[in-house]
Scaffold this active site. Structure first.
Site, short mmCIF file in Angstrom:
data_model
loop_
_atom_site.label_atom_id
_atom_site.label_comp_id
_atom_site.label_asym_id
_atom_site.label_seq_id
_atom_site.Cartn_x
_atom_site.Cartn_y
_atom_site.Cartn_z
N LYS A 115 0.83 -1.21 0.00
CA LYS A 115 0.00 0.00 0.00
C LYS A 115 0.87 1.26 0.00
O LYS A 115 2.06 1.20 0.32
CB LYS A 115 -0.94 0.00 1.20
CG LYS A 115 -1.66 -1.31 1.45
CD LYS A 115 -2.64 -1.75 0.37
CE LYS A 115 -3.30 -3.05 0.80
NZ LYS A 115 -4.22 -3.65 -0.16
C1 LIG Z 1 -5.11 -4.88 0.69
C2 LIG Z 1 -6.61 -4.78 0.66
C3 LIG Z 1 -7.39 -5.21 1.73
C4 LIG Z 1 -6.84 -6.01 2.89
O1 LIG Z 1 -5.84 -5.40 3.56
P1 LIG Z 1 -4.96 -6.26 4.62
O2 LIG Z 1 -4.36 -5.21 5.48
O3 LIG Z 1 -3.97 -7.02 3.81
O4 LIG Z 1 -5.89 -7.14 5.35
C5 LIG Z 1 -8.75 -4.99 1.70
N1 LIG Z 1 -9.33 -4.38 0.63
C6 LIG Z 1 -8.62 -3.99 -0.45
C7 LIG Z 1 -9.31 -3.34 -1.57
C8 LIG Z 1 -7.23 -4.20 -0.46
O5 LIG Z 1 -6.52 -3.85 -1.54
#
Ligand SMILES: *Cc1c(COP(=O)(O)O)cnc(C)c1O
Length: 378
Positions: free
Chosen positions: A181
């Site tokens: 992210k």
């Molecule tokens: C990465 C992601 C998640 C989950 O995030 P985590 O922290 O890995 O649990 C949820 N929704 C979207 C759209 C994502 O890209």
């Protein structure tokens, strides 16, 4: 051809990030403590919302929200199918039914009219996604929700604004700080909400169900006598992670500015490549966080999977965000989804790929990607 492999993403770790983490390691307090409190405050300041609770992932935040709202058998939760499948997984594991809805074919943002059509008396929650860093249409969603709670999936959306306001302010929201992210702490998440009672409940659910009283709030930690109010999970974040997240939060503008610059260059260079269709922008006022640079591969000569393999052979990494959820084996078989159920979602699921985009890339790296793409298409 490039000599060195260009991954599709790489975390932007600075010397000050490393110093922030080592400071925690030297401090003698390594699990959740002061850095968690600082990280939570950074999300309150970013969104302008009331409360933030740090957790181990966005998936954990979703789990805790469903538990907290007592969503379970007989309940329905509306979500786009074009999202990370962990959202559907949490709904399913809570015993509720994920109701998958269509996205706009050009932006991959959930369609408010599709949400409206999917609402039933059993609908308990709506989960729009600010996909790739663009904002979902929050006004239109509020208009069709008629008071049904909305939780914004802000996993891609640190620095995404909708009509001048940061996303995750008017509804509850979940954020992810997973390694790919824009802002990362390795693994981590945040639940953000304007609702104090909900924040308190999530905080209890995240840590064994132990009550948090005034004494705890003043003394940085719970009293050993604090009681279990109801059984809870253990989804807390270490202070090493929180310190990294907090230090990265100080740079989100810089991080997103670089991403935006690279994304604009991609758009310019792909303008005369008819087989490559980058995602479009929604018509309303918004600020893009440029979490991902996604293109659709529309070539008669080469399919998307071969395209990704050919780029890899030329030392260019790609990603796939996402394969639609409703046609994954479990959901397809359990709910008898046939291809053609959500045509625009499925078209994109078959044609999208995410090209390299991260702050430490150079404009020359972007040019390398574009020339490799041109070569593969030829
Ligand atoms: C990465 C992601 C998640 C989950 O995030 P985590 O922290 O890995 O649990 C949820 N929704 C979207 C759209 C994502 O890209």
């Amino acid at each position: 051809m490039r000599k060195e492999f260009l991954p599709f993403t790489r975390p932007a770790i600075s010397e000050s990030d490393i110093a922030a983490v080592t400071d925690v390691l030297r401090s003698g307090w390594i699990t959740n403590g002061p850095a968690n409190a600082g990280f939570e405050q950074a999300l309150v300041e970013l969104t302008g919302s009331g409360y933030a609770v740090a957790v181990s992932s966005a998936t954990a935040a979703m789990h805790l929200l469903l538990q907290s709202m007592k969503i379970g058998p007989g309940d329905e939760v509306i979500t786009p199918s074009m999202t990370w499948v962990s959202i559907a997984n949490m709904i399913e594991l809570a015993g509720a039914k994920p109701v998958f809805v269509e996205v706009d074919r050009e932006t991959l943002l959930v369609r408010p009219d599709a949400i409206a059509a999917a609402i039933t008396p059993r609908t308990r929650l709506i989960v729009p996604v600010h996909f790739a860093g663009a904002s979902a249409d929050l006004d239109a969603i509020a208009n069709v929700a008629h008071g049904i709670p909305v939780v914004e999936d802000c996993a891609h959306a640190v620095g995404t604004f909708y009509k001048g306001e940061h996303v995750g302010r008017r509804n509850s929201a979940i954020f992810s700080f997973h390694a790919i992210k824009n802002v990362t702490c390795g693994e981590g998440g945040m639940f953000v909400t304007p609702d104090e009672a909900l924040a308190t409940s999530i905080r209890r659910w995240k840590f064994h169900g132990i009550a948090m009283d005034a004494f705890d709030r003043q003394n940085r930690g719970r009293s050993p006598q604090a009681e279990v109010i109801s059984p809870g999970f253990k989804y807390n974040l270490t202070d090493m992670q929180a310190a990294l997240g907090l230090n990265q939060m100080r740079r989100w503008r810089e991080i997103n500015a670089k991403r935006t610059q690279l994304a604009m260059l991609y758009r310019e260079l792909f303008a005369d490549v008819p087989e490559i269709a980058p995602l479009g922008d929604p018509a309303y006022d918004f600020t893009h966080a440029w979490h991902l640079f996604i293109v659709r591969v529309n070539s008669k000569k080469i399919d998307r999977n071969t395209f990704m393999a050919e780029l890899k052979a030329r030392n260019i990494g790609t990603g796939l965000h996402f394969r639609c959820a409703h046609l994954q084996k479990f959901y397809r078989e359990k709910y008898n989804y046939l291809p053609g159920t959500l045509p625009d979602t499925e078209y994109n699921s078959d044609h999208i790929t995410s090209l390299p985009l991260f702050p430490d890339m150079t404009e020359d790296d972007v040019r390398d990607v574009v020339s490799a793409v041109r070569e593969v298409l030829a």
